[in-house]
Scaffold this active site. Structure first.
Site, PDB file in Angstrom:
ATOM      1  CG  ASN A   1      -5.855  17.474   4.785  1.00 31.59           C
ATOM      2  OD1 ASN A   1      -6.885  16.605   5.796  1.00 31.59           O
ATOM      3  ND2 ASN A   1      -4.949  17.056   4.324  1.00 31.59           N
ATOM      4  CD1 TRP A   2      -9.597  22.087   9.693  1.00 28.07           C
ATOM      5  CD2 TRP A   2      -9.611  21.319  10.897  1.00 28.07           C
ATOM      6  NE1 TRP A   2     -10.610  22.917   9.099  1.00 28.07           N
ATOM      7  CE2 TRP A   2     -10.570  22.461  10.871  1.00 28.07           C
ATOM      8  CE3 TRP A   2      -9.920  20.883  12.329  1.00 28.07           C
ATOM      9  CZ2 TRP A   2     -11.657  23.420  10.967  1.00 28.07           C
ATOM     10  CZ3 TRP A   2     -11.137  21.385  13.189  1.00 28.07           C
ATOM     11  CH2 TRP A   2     -11.592  23.211  12.825  1.00 28.07           C
ATOM     12  CE  LYS A   3      -1.929  18.209   5.281  1.00 29.06           C
ATOM     13  NZ  LYS A   3      -0.816  18.330   4.517  1.00 29.06           N
TER      14      LYS A   3
ATOM     15  CG  HIS B   1      -3.149  13.493   2.346  1.00 26.42           C
ATOM     16  ND1 HIS B   1      -1.520  13.952   2.647  1.00 26.42           N
ATOM     17  CD2 HIS B   1      -3.228  14.153   1.614  1.00 26.42           C
ATOM     18  CE1 HIS B   1      -1.699  15.129   2.667  1.00 26.42           C
ATOM     19  NE2 HIS B   1      -2.716  15.750   1.745  1.00 26.42           N
TER      20      HIS B   1
ATOM     21  CD  GLU C   1      -3.704  17.215  -1.569  1.00 20.51           C
ATOM     22  OE1 GLU C   1      -3.572  18.675  -1.257  1.00 20.51           O
ATOM     23  OE2 GLU C   1      -3.186  16.525  -1.238  1.00 20.51           O
TER      24      GLU C   1
ATOM     25  N   GLY D   1       2.186  22.177   1.653  1.00 19.55           N
ATOM     26  CA  GLY D   1       3.031  22.688   2.813  1.00 19.55           C
ATOM     27  C   GLY D   1       4.190  23.382   2.254  1.00 19.55           C
TER      28      GLY D   1
ATOM     29  CB  SER E   1       0.986  25.289  -1.382  1.00 16.76           C
ATOM     30  OG  SER E   1       2.377  24.775  -0.876  1.00 16.76           O
TER      31      SER E   1
ATOM     32  N   GLY F   1      -5.125  22.256   3.039  1.00 15.09           N
ATOM     33  CA  GLY F   1      -4.250  22.342   4.721  1.00 15.09           C
ATOM     34  C   GLY F   1      -4.013  22.861   5.423  1.00 15.09           C
ATOM     35  N   GLY F   2      -3.064  23.787   5.434  1.00 15.31           N
ATOM     36  CA  GLY F   2      -2.676  25.375   6.742  1.00 15.31           C
ATOM     37  C   GLY F   2      -3.598  26.162   6.340  1.00 15.31           C
TER      38      GLY F   2
HETATM   39  P1  13P Z   1      -0.762  22.921   2.532  1.00 14.07           P
HETATM   40  O1  13P Z   1      -2.233  23.156   2.097  1.00 14.07           O
HETATM   41  O2  13P Z   1      -0.900  23.661   3.740  1.00 14.07           O
HETATM   42  O3  13P Z   1      -0.459  22.933   1.649  1.00 14.07           O
HETATM   43  O4  13P Z   1      -1.487  21.180   2.190  1.00 14.07           O
HETATM   44  C1  13P Z   1      -2.120  20.380   1.360  1.00 14.07           C
HETATM   45  C2  13P Z   1      -2.866  19.233   1.461  1.00 14.07           C
HETATM   46  O5  13P Z   1      -1.989  18.574   2.547  1.00 14.07           O
HETATM   47  C3  13P Z   1      -4.169  19.154   1.333  1.00 14.07           C
HETATM   48  O6  13P Z   1      -4.384  17.766   1.681  1.00 14.07           O
END
Ligand code: 13P
Length: 233
Positions: free
Chosen positions: A7-9, A85, A153, A159, A195, A216-217
């Site tokens: 998920n690149w947000k 999300h 999640e 994050g 994470s 995510g990150g």
């Molecule tokens: P992180 O992996 O950055 O914690 O983000 C998780 C997320 O929200 C994936 O949708």
């Protein structure tokens, strides 16, 4: 075989996505790889990598400036969309009822919705984790949904660089699997997200009922994302 979704947000560029697709094309894996970039990158030719949106409108069409519908996402060639999300719940006010409506639109458009659920830190501290999960599954999944994925999640871990313990993930995923079975959705894949990185991915995906991860990150750069994908068969 696992499902590894990124998920690149609100990050990335078309160039970065093409670079990622090229890098992922070269790795040897049986895992299903999904990237959910911003809408502007969704019409990219992604080869064996599946693309998904990060959210869709609760509406099909009409005077809803700024919205993008499930049908438009499918029209781009994408095959998945996240719904519910944590950040859409937090910043856009999405409720479980909204998530259910969005999941229905996704299915009607031929997309596979990835339905996200999880508890806040306050809910965790109040001992409400399982209640939030059960309510999320009960209220977000459309009746007779032919296909969908659940992403658990824990909102407090997104994050944050921290994850629940191995045992906590095992307990929540077991509970999700049992609840889905009771609802008649026994075969639904269940992803863990929050994470995830190259160091913890293999351990997390060794837990029963963890069918993959939503990252995510650590999904933004090939050097971080590829080791997660290749950490499991
Ligand atoms: P992180 O992996 O950055 O914690 O983000 C998780 C997320 O929200 C994936 O949708």
């Amino acid at each position: 075989m696992k499902i590894i979704a990124g998920n690149w947000k609100l990050n990335g560029t078309l160039h970065a996505l093409r670079h990622m697709i090229d890098a992922l094309d070269k790795i040897d894996t049986q895992n299903t790889i999904i990237i959910c970039p911003p809408y502007t990158m969704l019409c990219t030719d992604s080869g064996r990598i599946s693309l998904g949106a990060q959210d869709i409108s609760i509406h099909s069409n009409g005077a809803y400036t700024g919205d993008v519908s499930a049908q438009m996402v499918a029209d781009c060639g994408a095959t998945y969309t996240l719904v519910g999300h944590s950040e859409c719940r937090q910043y856009h006010g999405d409720t479980n009822a909204d998530v259910r409506a969005k999941a229905s639109h996704a299915i009607a458009a031929g997309l596979t919705p990835i339905i996200c659920i999880g508890e806040t830190m306050d809910e965790k501290n109040a001992g409400q984790t399982m209640t939030v999960i059960e309510q999320g599954l009960g209220e977000c999944i459309p009746d007779h949904a032919p296909r969908f994925i659940v992403a658990y999640e824990p909102r407090w871990a997104i994050g944050a660089g921290i994850t629940p313990t191995h045992d906590e993930i095992a307990q929540t995923h077991q509970f999700i699997a049992e609840t889905l079975t009771r609802m008649g959705f026994a075969q639904t894949p269940i992803l863990y997200g929050a994470s995830v990185n190259a160091h913890n991915a293999a351990d997390i995906m060794s837990i029963p009922h963890v069918d993959g991860v939503l990252v995510g990150g650590a999904s933004l750069k090939p050097d971080d994302f590829i080791p997660i994908i290749t950490s499991v068969k």
